[in-house]
Design an enzyme around this catalytic site. Structure first.
Site, short mmCIF file in Angstrom:
data_model
loop_
_atom_site.label_atom_id
_atom_site.label_comp_id
_atom_site.label_asym_id
_atom_site.label_seq_id
_atom_site.Cartn_x
_atom_site.Cartn_y
_atom_site.Cartn_z
N MET A 30 -11.99 -5.93 -1.30
CA MET A 30 -11.80 -7.26 -0.70
C MET A 30 -12.24 -7.25 0.77
O MET A 30 -11.89 -8.16 1.53
CB MET A 30 -10.35 -7.70 -0.81
CG MET A 30 -9.91 -7.86 -2.27
SD MET A 30 -8.57 -9.04 -2.47
CE MET A 30 -7.32 -8.28 -1.47
N GLY A 31 -12.97 -6.21 1.17
CA GLY A 31 -13.46 -6.15 2.55
C GLY A 31 -12.37 -5.69 3.51
O GLY A 31 -11.37 -5.12 3.09
N GLU A 35 -11.23 3.72 6.25
CA GLU A 35 -11.58 5.05 5.72
C GLU A 35 -11.19 5.24 4.25
O GLU A 35 -11.80 6.06 3.56
CB GLU A 35 -10.92 6.14 6.58
CG GLU A 35 -11.69 6.46 7.85
CD GLU A 35 -13.14 6.85 7.57
OE1 GLU A 35 -13.37 7.73 6.73
OE2 GLU A 35 -14.05 6.24 8.17
N HIS A 37 -11.48 2.92 1.86
CA HIS A 37 -12.63 2.38 1.12
C HIS A 37 -13.84 3.32 1.27
O HIS A 37 -14.57 3.58 0.32
CB HIS A 37 -13.03 1.00 1.66
CG HIS A 37 -11.95 -0.04 1.56
ND1 HIS A 37 -11.25 -0.48 2.65
CD2 HIS A 37 -11.47 -0.74 0.50
CE1 HIS A 37 -10.39 -1.41 2.27
NE2 HIS A 37 -10.49 -1.58 0.98
N ASP A 150 -3.52 1.91 -5.06
CA ASP A 150 -3.08 0.83 -5.93
C ASP A 150 -2.93 1.40 -7.34
O ASP A 150 -3.73 1.11 -8.24
CB ASP A 150 -4.10 -0.32 -5.88
CG ASP A 150 -4.22 -0.90 -4.49
OD1 ASP A 150 -3.43 -1.78 -4.15
OD2 ASP A 150 -5.07 -0.42 -3.71
P1 AMP Z 1 -8.81 -3.63 -1.51
O1 AMP Z 1 -9.95 -3.99 -0.63
O2 AMP Z 1 -7.49 -3.51 -0.81
O3 AMP Z 1 -8.76 -4.47 -2.77
O4 AMP Z 1 -9.11 -2.16 -2.03
C1 AMP Z 1 -10.32 -1.85 -2.66
C2 AMP Z 1 -10.21 -0.47 -3.26
O5 AMP Z 1 -9.95 0.48 -2.22
C3 AMP Z 1 -9.04 -0.34 -4.27
O6 AMP Z 1 -9.47 0.42 -5.37
C4 AMP Z 1 -8.00 0.37 -3.47
O7 AMP Z 1 -7.10 1.13 -4.26
C5 AMP Z 1 -8.84 1.28 -2.59
N1 AMP Z 1 -8.08 1.67 -1.41
C6 AMP Z 1 -7.47 0.85 -0.51
N2 AMP Z 1 -6.81 1.59 0.41
C7 AMP Z 1 -7.01 2.89 0.07
C8 AMP Z 1 -6.56 4.13 0.63
N3 AMP Z 1 -5.80 4.17 1.70
N4 AMP Z 1 -6.96 5.26 0.03
C9 AMP Z 1 -7.75 5.23 -1.08
N5 AMP Z 1 -8.19 4.10 -1.65
C10 AMP Z 1 -7.83 2.94 -1.08
#
Ligand code: AMP
Length: 281
Positions: A30-31, A35, A37, A150
């Protein structure tokens, strides 16, 4: 690296890579990239020849009182991070590109979506599964990379891919943390300096939980109490949930005698943060 905003451009680029014989990875986000991501993108770049990062704040996974409008949107900064982590294409569509105004179709996974984060966010995982299914149809990737941060989402996506026979391999990647242990999250920017300090109670409580399990404790009731006590010591923190569940079915367990997911959600002020660990027995 290129950025495209339409489904047609994204699909054409990926199809042409596939025709040329390249392996393609997708990293859905989701942008507001950090680190965490970047670790997904780097792993995807190591294991595949082409990496697509989708950046889309998906409105249908937000509840009516959630932070859809305030969710951080930082495409320029995200572009720099994607490029340096090794991505080849950013797919950053507008909402109107992704959803017809008269859309009536969605994807729902039963059972796994009702507990943990789904208990108080009843529409969340339907929104996630729908958008991820759409992304899998738009970007015919070989593998998709998701974070263990997640954990419930990862378990649900794996089940959806199995049940609906999506031709894609789901790869889970470890949680990336700040130096002091806080799991990196796009929502950490909401925290004031005091709240940022208070947020350390999430990882501290899980560390305590791991200690208890290491001492051969098997009772989830006791485990949850230990975790709860650490969080309750922090005045700015309020427990949303503490759950110990089977790591595949996400069903609650009373005794830790098989691999479990220990997952928590905690409000720090108004910001809801999640963290977890998997305990293998
Ligand atoms: P989001 O942008 O929050 O939807 O996250 C996109 C992807 O990045 C999802 O698969 C999350 O689980 C992963 N992600 C977000 N934060 C972390 C983190 N701290 N460590 C590893 N993966 C992450």
């Amino acid at each position: 690296m290129i950025t495209v905003k339409t489904i047609e451009e994204a699909r054409m680029q990926v199809k042409s890579w596939k025709n040329e014989g390249y392996s393609v990875a997708l990293v859905p986000t989701m942008g507001s990239l950090h680190e965490g991501h970047a670790s997904l993108i780097k792993r995807a770049a190591k294991e595949n020849e082409k990496v697509v990062v989708s950046i889309f704040v998906n409105p249908i996974q937000f509840g009516p009182n959630e932070d859809l409008s305030s969710y951080p949107r930082t495409l320029d900064k995200d572009t720099v991070l994607c490029e340096s982590a090794g991505a080849h294409l950013i797919f950053a569509p507008e909402v109107s590109e992704m959803y017809y105004t008269d859309n009536v179709t969605g994807v729902n996974v039963q059972g796994l979506t009702t507990g943990l984060c789904g208990a108080k966010r009843p529409c969340h995982f339907g929104g996630v599964c729908t958008v991820v299914s759409k992304l899998f149809n738009i970007i015919p990737a070989d593998k998709a990379y998701f974070g263990e941060k997640d954990a419930q989402q990862l378990a649900i996506i794996k089940r959806m891919v199995r049940d609906l026979n999506f031709d894609i391999k789901i790869v889970g990647c470890p949680i990336v943390r700040e130096k002091d242990g806080l799991a990196k999250s796009s929502r950490n920017v909401y925290l004031s300096a005091k709240e940022r300090q208070a947020a350390l109670c999430l990882n501290k409580s899980l560390t305590k939980g791991k200690e208890i399990l290491s001492s051969s404790e098997k009772s989830t009731k006791l485990l949850k109490n230990v975790i709860r006590n650490v969080i309750q010591n922090e005045v700015l923190a309020k427990v949303d949930y503490i759950e110990v569940v089977d790591s595949i079915s996400l069903k609650a367990v009373d005794v830790v005698n098989k691999p479990v997911l220990v997952a928590i959600a905690v409000f720090i002020g108004k910001t809801r943060l999640i963290d977890n660990f998997i305990w293998e027995v």
